[in-house]
Design a protein around this motif. Structure first.
Motif, PDB file in Angstrom:
ATOM      1  N   MET A   4      42.661  28.598 -25.798  1.00 40.90           N
ATOM      2  CA  MET A   4      43.134  29.612 -24.959  1.00 40.90           C
ATOM      3  C   MET A   4      44.638  28.774 -24.333  1.00 40.90           C
ATOM      4  O   MET A   4      44.357  27.713 -23.850  1.00 40.90           O
ATOM      5  CB  MET A   4      42.719  30.371 -23.965  1.00 40.90           C
ATOM      6  N   LYS A   5      45.447  29.276 -24.100  1.00 43.98           N
ATOM      7  CA  LYS A   5      46.731  28.688 -23.505  1.00 43.98           C
ATOM      8  C   LYS A   5      46.282  28.663 -22.099  1.00 43.98           C
ATOM      9  O   LYS A   5      46.152  29.742 -21.364  1.00 43.98           O
ATOM     10  CB  LYS A   5      48.012  29.371 -23.601  1.00 43.98           C
ATOM     11  N   SER A   6      46.222  27.570 -21.357  1.00 42.88           N
ATOM     12  CA  SER A   6      45.807  27.387 -19.871  1.00 42.88           C
ATOM     13  C   SER A   6      46.600  26.630 -19.139  1.00 42.88           C
ATOM     14  O   SER A   6      47.315  26.019 -19.287  1.00 42.88           O
ATOM     15  CB  SER A   6      44.372  26.559 -20.064  1.00 42.88           C
ATOM     16  N   GLU A 116      53.018  34.835 -15.777  1.00 43.50           N
ATOM     17  CA  GLU A 116      53.044  35.682 -16.689  1.00 43.50           C
ATOM     18  C   GLU A 116      53.964  35.654 -18.278  1.00 43.50           C
ATOM     19  O   GLU A 116      53.781  35.803 -18.941  1.00 43.50           O
ATOM     20  CB  GLU A 116      53.183  37.127 -16.012  1.00 43.50           C
ATOM     21  N   GLY A 119      52.826  33.504 -20.550  1.00 46.23           N
ATOM     22  CA  GLY A 119      51.880  33.883 -21.324  1.00 46.23           C
ATOM     23  C   GLY A 119      50.313  33.241 -21.431  1.00 46.23           C
ATOM     24  O   GLY A 119      49.693  33.067 -22.259  1.00 46.23           O
ATOM     25  N   TYR A 120      49.975  32.709 -20.074  1.00 48.34           N
ATOM     26  CA  TYR A 120      48.617  32.158 -20.052  1.00 48.34           C
ATOM     27  C   TYR A 120      47.401  33.123 -20.199  1.00 48.34           C
ATOM     28  O   TYR A 120      47.446  34.122 -19.650  1.00 48.34           O
ATOM     29  CB  TYR A 120      48.578  31.461 -18.863  1.00 48.34           C
ATOM     30  N   GLN A 121      46.419  32.537 -20.989  1.00 52.83           N
ATOM     31  CA  GLN A 121      45.356  33.148 -21.212  1.00 52.83           C
ATOM     32  C   GLN A 121      44.354  33.125 -20.332  1.00 52.83           C
ATOM     33  O   GLN A 121      43.169  33.701 -20.163  1.00 52.83           O
ATOM     34  CB  GLN A 121      44.957  33.424 -22.844  1.00 52.83           C
ATOM     35  N   GLN A 122      44.450  31.741 -19.648  1.00 50.34           N
ATOM     36  CA  GLN A 122      43.288  31.178 -18.956  1.00 50.34           C
ATOM     37  C   GLN A 122      43.958  30.658 -17.671  1.00 50.34           C
ATOM     38  O   GLN A 122      44.770  29.797 -17.890  1.00 50.34           O
ATOM     39  CB  GLN A 122      42.287  30.329 -19.411  1.00 50.34           C
ATOM     40  N   TRP A 151      50.032  42.175 -13.732  1.00 49.95           N
ATOM     41  CA  TRP A 151      50.084  41.635 -14.835  1.00 49.95           C
ATOM     42  C   TRP A 151      49.775  42.885 -15.977  1.00 49.95           C
ATOM     43  O   TRP A 151      49.134  43.560 -15.653  1.00 49.95           O
ATOM     44  CB  TRP A 151      49.189  40.588 -15.151  1.00 49.95           C
ATOM     45  N   ARG A 153      48.431  42.363 -18.832  1.00 45.42           N
ATOM     46  CA  ARG A 153      47.417  41.792 -19.523  1.00 45.42           C
ATOM     47  C   ARG A 153      46.880  40.582 -18.799  1.00 45.42           C
ATOM     48  O   ARG A 153      47.294  39.621 -18.804  1.00 45.42           O
ATOM     49  CB  ARG A 153      47.777  41.351 -20.992  1.00 45.42           C
ATOM     50  N   PRO A 155      44.691  37.416 -17.491  1.00 43.04           N
ATOM     51  CA  PRO A 155      44.135  36.406 -17.958  1.00 43.04           C
ATOM     52  C   PRO A 155      42.771  36.174 -17.520  1.00 43.04           C
ATOM     53  O   PRO A 155      42.184  36.820 -16.517  1.00 43.04           O
ATOM     54  CB  PRO A 155      44.889  35.282 -17.499  1.00 43.04           C
ATOM     55  N   GLN A 156      41.812  35.385 -18.211  1.00 42.94           N
ATOM     56  CA  GLN A 156      40.736  35.015 -17.628  1.00 42.94           C
ATOM     57  C   GLN A 156      40.849  34.146 -16.495  1.00 42.94           C
ATOM     58  O   GLN A 156      41.465  33.115 -16.548  1.00 42.94           O
ATOM     59  CB  GLN A 156      40.008  34.248 -18.728  1.00 42.94           C
TER      60      GLN A 156
END
Length: 330
Positions: A4-6, A116, A119-122, A151, A153, A155-156
């Motif tokens: 994931m993008k972190s 945001e 586009g970070y997912q974690q 946000w 969506r 992120p984790q």
């Protein structure tokens, strides 16, 4: 890290934009109006902070900031940027490393807005406070949660509540202390930032002392003693060779024993004392000025033989070793 993008976000309390009275006033107002810092009803807090504390405290605080301000800025901020850069180099492409401050720019809200857009997912959030306090880590957690609600969506999120007992973090402090030849001193005083008694559980014990059992991470007072115990064991210290005290009090109703009073009791015994600021990972007003100058003067004035302050971890390689592992949570 996974695919994931972190991102990793390092967060500290912050610093005024400069040591001018105006900038210090704005910083103190933002800091002290945080309900996590002064937990009294909103109206009373506004009146107390804005009409009494800040107007009288800002000029004196500005003088203190000026004393330790460097050409690159306030040491806390300087080391924050250095540690961010060095951690980013170590982590490489696994994650981007950001930093934010609770009461200064870039603050948590503006950093999360940029995150945001990236586009970070974690995201792993690491408050730069080794042991949890509601007024520091708790406040950061609240700010992070508020920022994430904006946000589209979420992120984790990995939030590091504390890391005082991480083996590599303990190693970093032990290595730092050993550089000062602790065997040369009669006593080692581990100093922690104090807290108002109102921030502590109602059923707290009057004198906690060293505990053998690991306390809950949110038990600030208990953690301070347990943290010290872990360091002392690694240094091979006996109980009579060290003690714990709390600094930076604003009233008598704060955690005891007070660091300055403990130093006086050691000074009258003509002791050689080594002071270790375990609350802090970077030098700041409370280390360089309060412990390094003000408390040293008190100690020597009361007959103390020798006084030495241990530098904070700052940008030491072993601190970076520890931080690299602390953020590696997945």
């Amino acid at each position: 890290m996974n695919n994931m993008k972190s991102a990793v976000l390092l967060v500290t309390i912050g610093t005024p934009a400069s040591y001018s009275v105006g900038d210090v006033r704005r910083y103190l107002s933002r800091f002290l109006n945080d309900p996590y810092v002064i937990n009294i009803p909103w109206l009373w807090r506004k009146l107390l902070v804005n009409l009494i504390i800040v107007p009288f405290r800002a000029p004196k605080s500005a003088e203190k900031y000026q004393k330790i301000w460097t050409k690159d800025g306030f040491p806390l901020y300087v080391y924050l940027k250095i540690v961010r850069d060095q951690l980013a180099e170590r982590i490489g492409s696994d994650a981007d490393v950001w930093y934010a401050m609770s009461y200064a720019s870039p603050d948590i809200e503006e950093v999360f807005m940029k995150m945001e857009n990236e586009g970070y997912q974690q995201i792993t959030v690491v408050p730069l406070f080794p042991n949890y306090a509601n007024s520091t880590t708790g406040s950061i957690c609240d700010s992070v949660n508020k920022a994430l609600k904006l946000w589209k969506r979420e992120p984790q999120l990995n939030f590091v509540n504390s890391y005082y007992d991480h083996p590599l973090f303990l190693d970093a402090w032990v290595d730092r202390i050993k550089r000062y030849a602790p065997e040369h001193y009669d006593h080692i005083l581990f100093s922690f930032h104090g807290l108002p008694l109102s921030h502590l559980p109602q059923k707290r014990q009057v004198d906690r002392g060293v505990t053998e059992e690991k306390p809950d991470y949110a038990d600030y007072e208990g953690v301070c003693y347990y943290f010290t115990k872990l360091i002392a064991e690694r240094l091979g210290l006996k109980e009579k060779q060290y003690s714990v005290a709390f600094q930076s009090r604003m009233s008598k109703r704060w955690l005891r024993p007070f660091t300055d009073q403990k130093l006086i009791s050691l000074a009258v015994k003509k002791q050689k004392v080594l002071v270790v600021p375990l609350s802090f990972v970077a030098d700041c007003l409370e280390t360089t000025l309060e412990l390094g100058e003000e408390y040293k003067e008190i100690f020597l004035a009361h007959g103390g033989e020798e006084y030495q302050l241990v530098d904070s971890l700052n940008d030491s390689p072993k601190w970076l070793d520890a931080l690299e592992k602390i953020v590696d949570l997945t």
